[in-house]
Design a protein around this motif. Sequence first.
Motif, PDB file in Angstrom:
ATOM      1  N   SER B 156       0.819  -1.208   0.000  1.00 33.52           N
ATOM      2  CA  SER B 156       0.000   0.000   0.000  1.00 33.52           C
ATOM      3  C   SER B 156       0.853   1.258   0.000  1.00 33.52           C
ATOM      4  N   ASN B 157       0.284   2.326  -0.559  1.00 32.11           N
ATOM      5  CA  ASN B 157       0.934   3.629  -0.526  1.00 32.11           C
ATOM      6  C   ASN B 157       0.584   4.412   0.734  1.00 32.11           C
ATOM      7  N   VAL B 158      -0.323   3.859   1.530  1.00 33.65           N
ATOM      8  CA  VAL B 158      -0.802   4.578   2.711  1.00 33.65           C
ATOM      9  C   VAL B 158      -0.539   3.731   3.940  1.00 33.65           C
ATOM     10  N   VAL B 159       0.657   3.879   4.510  1.00 36.74           N
ATOM     11  CA  VAL B 159       1.041   3.079   5.670  1.00 36.74           C
ATOM     12  C   VAL B 159       1.209   4.004   6.876  1.00 36.74           C
ATOM     13  N   TYR B 160       0.545   3.663   7.963  1.00 31.75           N
ATOM     14  CA  TYR B 160       0.576   4.490   9.170  1.00 31.75           C
ATOM     15  C   TYR B 160       1.052   3.683  10.362  1.00 31.75           C
ATOM     16  N   ILE B 161       1.901   4.294  11.202  1.00 30.18           N
ATOM     17  CA  ILE B 161       2.160   3.730  12.518  1.00 30.18           C
ATOM     18  C   ILE B 161       1.081   4.300  13.427  1.00 30.18           C
ATOM     19  N   MET B 162       0.291   3.419  14.032  1.00 36.06           N
ATOM     20  CA  MET B 162      -0.860   3.895  14.797  1.00 36.06           C
ATOM     21  C   MET B 162      -0.947   3.108  16.097  1.00 36.06           C
ATOM     22  N   SER B 163      -0.989   3.823  17.207  1.00 41.69           N
ATOM     23  CA  SER B 163      -1.096   3.159  18.507  1.00 41.69           C
ATOM     24  C   SER B 163      -2.489   2.563  18.686  1.00 41.69           C
ATOM     25  N   SER B 164      -2.623   1.655  19.631  1.00 41.32           N
ATOM     26  CA  SER B 164      -3.924   1.038  19.898  1.00 41.32           C
ATOM     27  C   SER B 164      -4.962   2.093  20.280  1.00 41.32           C
ATOM     28  N   GLU B 165      -4.528   3.125  21.018  1.00 44.16           N
ATOM     29  CA  GLU B 165      -5.452   4.195  21.419  1.00 44.16           C
ATOM     30  C   GLU B 165      -5.949   4.942  20.181  1.00 44.16           C
ATOM     31  N   GLU B 166      -5.008   5.265  19.294  1.00 46.03           N
ATOM     32  CA  GLU B 166      -5.403   5.974  18.066  1.00 46.03           C
ATOM     33  C   GLU B 166      -6.326   5.116  17.213  1.00 46.03           C
ATOM     34  N   ARG B 167      -6.031   3.808  17.170  1.00 43.52           N
ATOM     35  CA  ARG B 167      -6.875   2.910  16.373  1.00 43.52           C
ATOM     36  C   ARG B 167      -8.288   2.867  16.953  1.00 43.52           C
ATOM     37  N   ALA B 168      -8.390   2.927  18.277  1.00 44.15           N
ATOM     38  CA  ALA B 168      -9.703   2.914  18.923  1.00 44.15           C
ATOM     39  C   ALA B 168     -10.505   4.162  18.547  1.00 44.15           C
ATOM     40  N   ILE B 169      -9.820   5.302  18.502  1.00 47.34           N
ATOM     41  CA  ILE B 169     -10.498   6.554  18.141  1.00 47.34           C
ATOM     42  C   ILE B 169     -10.916   6.513  16.673  1.00 47.34           C
ATOM     43  N   MET B 170     -10.015   6.006  15.831  1.00 50.04           N
ATOM     44  CA  MET B 170     -10.331   5.809  14.421  1.00 50.04           C
ATOM     45  C   MET B 170     -11.598   4.958  14.281  1.00 50.04           C
ATOM     46  N   HIS B 171     -11.731   3.960  15.151  1.00 47.22           N
ATOM     47  CA  HIS B 171     -12.887   3.075  15.081  1.00 47.22           C
ATOM     48  C   HIS B 171     -14.174   3.808  15.465  1.00 47.22           C
ATOM     49  N   VAL B 172     -14.126   4.631  16.499  1.00 44.46           N
ATOM     50  CA  VAL B 172     -15.317   5.427  16.860  1.00 44.46           C
ATOM     51  C   VAL B 172     -15.708   6.320  15.673  1.00 44.46           C
ATOM     52  N   ALA B 173     -14.711   6.963  15.086  1.00 41.57           N
ATOM     53  CA  ALA B 173     -14.980   7.849  13.952  1.00 41.57           C
ATOM     54  C   ALA B 173     -15.586   7.069  12.786  1.00 41.57           C
ATOM     55  N   ALA B 174     -15.112   5.840  12.593  1.00 38.98           N
ATOM     56  CA  ALA B 174     -15.627   5.010  11.497  1.00 38.98           C
ATOM     57  C   ALA B 174     -17.057   4.561  11.776  1.00 38.98           C
TER      58      ALA B 174
END
Lengths: 262, 262
Positions: B156-174
């Motif tokens: 992928s051209n879109v690779v992110y280092i993302m902490s578990s906390e950030e992933r959780a927030i991403m999930h709420v937003a999703a």
Amino acid sequence: MRISFVGAGNVAWHLAQALEHAGHHIVEVFSRDTRNARRLVNKLYDTTVVPDLDFAESAAELIILAVADDALDEVMQRLVLPEECILVHTSGTKTLEELERLVGIYSDVPAHTGVFYPLQTFSREVPIQFTEVPLCIEATEPATESILIKLAQDLSNVVYIMSSEERAIMHVAAVFACNFTNHLFAISKRMLDAEHLEFDLLKPLIRETVRKALEAPDPAMVQTGPARRGDHQIIERHLDYLERYPAYQGLYEVLTESIMKK
Amino acid sequence: MRISFVGAGNVAWHLAQALEHAGHHIVEVFSRDTRNARRLVNKLYDTTVVPDLDFAESAAELIILAVADDALDEVMQRLVLPEECILVHTSGTKTLEELERLVGIYSDVPAHTGVFYPLQTFSREVPIQFTEVPLCIEATEPATESILIKLAQDLSNVVYIMSSEERAIMHVAAVFACNFTNHLFAISKRMLDAEHLEFDLLKPLIRETVRKALEAPDPAMVQTGPARRGDHQIIERHLDYLERYPAYQGLYEVLTESIMKK
């Protein structure tokens, strides 16, 4: 047909050009903002900017009111109609009856009233494929209805006869599917912004979700997420996180409940 | 890299093929449902279906857990790891800590743990452009993180280092931007169905609304509708109509209020 426009906003911009392209003659354009009228007329072949709403001597057989809902009353107070013309509005929310009523109150000359409502959102910069735009038609008299349907079919493959009541229901449905949806995107972005996470990251998922929803026989069939799975652990975790956004927490609760109820 | 998959669902289906296509070797696939495993293996070049979760003798350097969230615990109870392997899950909601904890409890052999989360929804039938799928990476050790990032960049051209906390927030937003949005489409369709109006009619407007929202600098900037305009007359009319759907009426009210508050 010889057609004149009252209003030179986004709807008039696209509709006038599409009608001319389909072989009709746009005779006149009026706009409160003369620059807008001139900008549209520059895009057309043989059209005049008119300085006021006196169409008594107009050659138009059809006058299209492409103005904002809250401007309709004022426009109708000042509009002078030619004999035997068809007068339509392009609003998704105004009834046909209301237009008839305004003609009855303000006009010395009667008109064949109707509705010519394109069920789409327009931006001046974005070209639109008019053949795909659903056109919703309504008219007081059957003869007028036939003329408007024929005209609509010159532009679009999706022409519907739709009563004012049906149009009103369509509008409620559109508020849910479009206005509220847009608001949820805005909330999503706001939450990500607050944590310096990029909303862009979510866009491929949003696009694919929408694609699936609109290609499924029913969006309810492709519903996913914690509410759908009845995953109370995740829901509690999300509600905890949303403590910092009480308003969004409330929305999360009612939407989750609504999904679970199904 | 030599990679094995636990799980042969939609995520494994696309991810395994994309990894092989990028030059990696998919060694083994395990699935509770052997037919699923066989179906995936048939799409791959040199891969074995394994009958159980004993990977002690596996040649895999990386084991990807592509299973449902609620299956993770059970899988970890039965999983036997090879020496010195990297173990990742693909979940948007499970933390990295949880995976470490499960390894600590159930495994005799330690593992280099990580997360390899594709932020996209997958359907087996729909081909996916993996270069566009955001891949969110997390790992316990920097060396593991480097390996996972390199692997992700192969896809992928879109690779992110993302902490578990950030992933959780991403999930709420999703949940807001995708799950709730889908539900609003479903409500919209339900209301139109009840009046024998076609949801198809609304689709061009929905598509254009979403397109605008995602191309604008902020969806809030392209918000339209009665709530945005403060058009109380229309809002009252809609609420009257929604008397017949008390649950939807409640949603209409809170969403309208939320838009107006801005």
